[in-house]
Design an enzyme around this catalytic site. Structure first.
Site, PDB file in Angstrom:
ATOM      1  N   CYS A   1      -4.151   0.690  -2.313  1.00  0.00           N
ATOM      2  CA  CYS A   1      -4.019  -0.503  -1.477  1.00  0.00           C
ATOM      3  C   CYS A   1      -2.943  -1.445  -2.031  1.00  0.00           C
ATOM      4  O   CYS A   1      -2.633  -1.424  -3.233  1.00  0.00           O
ATOM      5  CB  CYS A   1      -5.333  -1.269  -1.430  1.00  0.00           C
TER       6      CYS A   1
ATOM      7  N   CYS B   1     -10.771  -3.356  -3.583  1.00  0.00           N
ATOM      8  CA  CYS B   1      -9.796  -4.354  -4.047  1.00  0.00           C
ATOM      9  C   CYS B   1     -10.487  -5.642  -4.474  1.00  0.00           C
ATOM     10  O   CYS B   1     -10.064  -6.292  -5.433  1.00  0.00           O
ATOM     11  CB  CYS B   1      -8.758  -4.624  -2.963  1.00  0.00           C
TER      12      CYS B   1
ATOM     13  N   GLU C   1      -3.079  -4.680  -2.583  1.00  0.00           N
ATOM     14  CA  GLU C   1      -3.585  -5.624  -3.598  1.00  0.00           C
ATOM     15  C   GLU C   1      -3.600  -4.964  -4.968  1.00  0.00           C
ATOM     16  O   GLU C   1      -3.176  -5.533  -5.973  1.00  0.00           O
ATOM     17  CB  GLU C   1      -5.026  -6.043  -3.275  1.00  0.00           C
TER      18      GLU C   1
ATOM     19  N   ASN D   1       0.841  -1.201   0.000  1.00  0.00           N
ATOM     20  CA  ASN D   1       0.000   0.000   0.000  1.00  0.00           C
ATOM     21  C   ASN D   1       0.877   1.252   0.000  1.00  0.00           C
ATOM     22  O   ASN D   1       1.965   1.284   0.580  1.00  0.00           O
ATOM     23  CB  ASN D   1      -1.034   0.000   1.136  1.00  0.00           C
ATOM     24  N   ILE D   2       0.372   2.271  -0.689  1.00  0.00           N
ATOM     25  CA  ILE D   2       1.111   3.531  -0.856  1.00  0.00           C
ATOM     26  C   ILE D   2       0.142   4.653  -0.510  1.00  0.00           C
ATOM     27  O   ILE D   2      -0.821   4.897  -1.241  1.00  0.00           O
ATOM     28  CB  ILE D   2       1.617   3.677  -2.313  1.00  0.00           C
ATOM     29  N   GLU D   3       0.391   5.274   0.642  1.00  0.00           N
ATOM     30  CA  GLU D   3      -0.541   6.315   1.109  1.00  0.00           C
ATOM     31  C   GLU D   3      -0.179   7.681   0.546  1.00  0.00           C
ATOM     32  O   GLU D   3       0.862   7.868  -0.089  1.00  0.00           O
ATOM     33  CB  GLU D   3      -0.562   6.312   2.649  1.00  0.00           C
TER      34      GLU D   3
ATOM     35  N   CYS E   1     -10.370  -4.841   1.230  1.00  0.00           N
ATOM     36  CA  CYS E   1     -11.466  -3.875   1.138  1.00  0.00           C
ATOM     37  C   CYS E   1     -12.321  -4.156  -0.100  1.00  0.00           C
ATOM     38  O   CYS E   1     -11.927  -4.899  -1.007  1.00  0.00           O
ATOM     39  CB  CYS E   1     -10.909  -2.447   1.092  1.00  0.00           C
TER      40      CYS E   1
HETATM   41  N1  THU Z   1      -5.408  -1.176   2.756  1.00  0.00           N
HETATM   42  C1  THU Z   1      -4.896  -2.043   1.840  1.00  0.00           C
HETATM   43  O1  THU Z   1      -3.742  -1.909   1.404  1.00  0.00           O
HETATM   44  N2  THU Z   1      -5.681  -3.066   1.431  1.00  0.00           N
HETATM   45  C2  THU Z   1      -6.956  -3.294   1.857  1.00  0.00           C
HETATM   46  O2  THU Z   1      -7.617  -4.196   1.370  1.00  0.00           O
HETATM   47  C3  THU Z   1      -7.521  -2.450   2.924  1.00  0.00           C
HETATM   48  C4  THU Z   1      -6.741  -1.261   3.310  1.00  0.00           C
HETATM   49  C5  THU Z   1      -4.550  -0.070   3.209  1.00  0.00           C
HETATM   50  C6  THU Z   1      -4.997   1.299   2.783  1.00  0.00           C
HETATM   51  C7  THU Z   1      -4.364   2.169   3.847  1.00  0.00           C
HETATM   52  O3  THU Z   1      -3.026   2.452   3.451  1.00  0.00           O
HETATM   53  C8  THU Z   1      -4.306   1.277   5.077  1.00  0.00           C
HETATM   54  O4  THU Z   1      -4.501  -0.048   4.608  1.00  0.00           O
HETATM   55  C9  THU Z   1      -5.362   1.613   6.117  1.00  0.00           C
HETATM   56  O5  THU Z   1      -6.611   1.683   5.565  1.00  0.00           O
END
Ligand code: THU
Length: 132
Positions: free
Chosen positions: A58, A94, A60, A47-49, A91
């Site tokens: 996310c 994804c 995935e 994941n890359i915020e 989520c």
């Molecule tokens: N996140 C994912 O990478 N995959 C998911 O299926 C759910 C959420 C990440 C997004 C964000 O960077 C962190 O988890 C918290 O929501």
């Protein structure tokens, strides 16, 4: 199941390694993913915020977009891992993106850092998902 227990643990290890690159200064919740394509090639992602939170990608989806960018047509197997009590639950967004590239045989492995895992089909992960 086409994977042995040892193979599954190795695939989870690959996803855990991808997770180490997660960029999560806001949530501190790191996710790693591995996709194996129709030819057996491995593509990973994390994941890359973003400071503009909604732009976060996310783990995935990063792995899938990485795969598609490198010639993946369909997902043979996807592994997702996070530091959760039980196996991580992807989520909804994804789930829909996984569905786009899944087949009837796609194997979905959800795991945590203790390598507890759950294997699901696409239909179990996203029943009655959107399809054009
Ligand atoms: N996140 C994912 O990478 N995959 C998911 O299926 C759910 C959420 C990440 C997004 C964000 O960077 C962190 O988890 C918290 O929501």
């Amino acid at each position: 199941m086409k994977f042995s227990e040892d193979q599954i643990k190795n695939l989870i290890d690959e996803a855990i390694k991808a997770r180490e690159n997660a960029y999560t200064p806001y949530s501190h919740f790191k996710v790693g993913a591995l996709v194996i394509d129709q030819n057996g090639n491995h593509h990973n992602g994390c994941n890359i915020e973003n400071g503009s939170y909604g732009l976060t990608n996310c783990g995935e989806r990063t792995a899938i977009f990485n795969g598609i960018s490198n010639g993946m047509k369909t997902i043979d197997t996807i592994v997702v891992v996070a530091d959760t009590t039980g196996p991580v639950s992807p989520c909804g967004a994804c789930r829909q993106v996984i569905k786009e590239f899944s087949t009837n045989n796609t194997v979905i492995i959800l795991a945590n850092l203790k390598k507890e895992y759950k294997i699901m089909t696409m239909e179990e992960l996203l029943p009655y998902g959107f399809q054009l």
